[in-house]
Write a protein that holds these residues in place. Structure first.
Motif, short mmCIF file in Angstrom:
data_model
loop_
_atom_site.label_atom_id
_atom_site.label_comp_id
_atom_site.label_asym_id
_atom_site.label_seq_id
_atom_site.Cartn_x
_atom_site.Cartn_y
_atom_site.Cartn_z
N TRP A 108 0.83 -1.22 0.00
CA TRP A 108 0.00 0.00 0.00
C TRP A 108 0.86 1.26 0.00
O TRP A 108 0.50 2.25 -0.62
CB TRP A 108 -1.00 0.00 1.16
CG TRP A 108 -0.42 0.27 2.52
CD1 TRP A 108 0.05 -0.65 3.41
CD2 TRP A 108 -0.25 1.56 3.13
NE1 TRP A 108 0.51 -0.02 4.54
CE2 TRP A 108 0.33 1.33 4.40
CE3 TRP A 108 -0.53 2.86 2.75
CZ2 TRP A 108 0.63 2.36 5.28
CZ3 TRP A 108 -0.23 3.88 3.63
CH2 TRP A 108 0.34 3.63 4.88
N ARG A 133 0.89 3.89 -3.01
CA ARG A 133 0.54 5.28 -2.69
C ARG A 133 1.55 6.24 -3.31
O ARG A 133 1.19 7.23 -3.94
CB ARG A 133 0.49 5.48 -1.18
CG ARG A 133 0.20 6.94 -0.79
CD ARG A 133 0.50 7.25 0.64
NE ARG A 133 1.92 7.05 0.88
CZ ARG A 133 2.45 6.96 2.10
NH1 ARG A 133 1.69 7.02 3.16
NH2 ARG A 133 3.74 6.79 2.25
N THR A 171 -2.35 2.07 7.63
CA THR A 171 -3.22 0.96 7.23
C THR A 171 -4.63 1.16 7.78
O THR A 171 -5.60 0.72 7.17
CB THR A 171 -2.66 -0.39 7.72
OG1 THR A 171 -2.45 -0.32 9.13
CG2 THR A 171 -1.37 -0.74 7.04
N VAL A 222 -6.51 3.07 5.22
CA VAL A 222 -6.84 2.21 4.09
C VAL A 222 -8.04 1.34 4.45
O VAL A 222 -9.02 1.24 3.70
CB VAL A 222 -5.65 1.32 3.67
CG1 VAL A 222 -6.05 0.35 2.57
CG2 VAL A 222 -4.47 2.18 3.23
#
Length: 138
Positions: free
Chosen positions: A45, A49, A65, A68
């Motif tokens: 992630w 990003r 996280t 997310v």
């Protein structure tokens, strides 16, 4: 890998980062890292990003996280319509004849298998390493 890759993203395998995934039933499932990430690898992630920010794509301004996961909601499931792979994007035809597909062994490609010394010492791994140059020349 360098012989047939144009770009290598420093994404750590799932075994090296904690995270959450959506299973086939749409349920969220979490997991913990079992080893520290090697070198300068990062959770997927974070790498995605940064890549999205460099490309100016919206919707990737996550700092954790938790942020997310908050996009999914706190119910523990993902609606079926959110699991679809349907897209309105137009397909882009490849130009030229294209390159031959890469044929390589799991002992060379899989990030977990590559990092397991015990698996790299097997006869299959040794045979795979010996066959690799021949495949690259074909």
């Amino acid at each position: 890998v360098h012989g047939f890759s144009d770009v290598l993203l420093p994404i750590a395998p799932f075994t090296e980062t904690p995270g959450t995934f959506v299973n086939a039933e749409g349920r969220l499932q979490g997991f913990h890292a079992v080893v520290k990430p090697q070198g300068e690898t990062r959770p997927a992630w974070k790498v995605l990003r940064v890549l999205a920010n460099l490309l100016g794509l919206p919707g990737f301004a996550f700092e954790s996280t938790a942020e997310v996961l908050a996009t999914v909601g706190d119910k523990g499931t993902v609606p079926a319509n959110a699991l679809s792979n349907a897209t309105s994007a137009k397909a882009v035809a490849a130009s030229g004849a294209g390159a031959a597909p890469v044929v390589a062994s799991i002992y060379q490609l899989d990030s977990i298998v590559r990092r397991a010394p015990s698996l790299q010492l097997t006869a299959d791994a040794r045979n795979s390493a010996q066959a690799a140059p021949a495949r690259a020349e074909e």
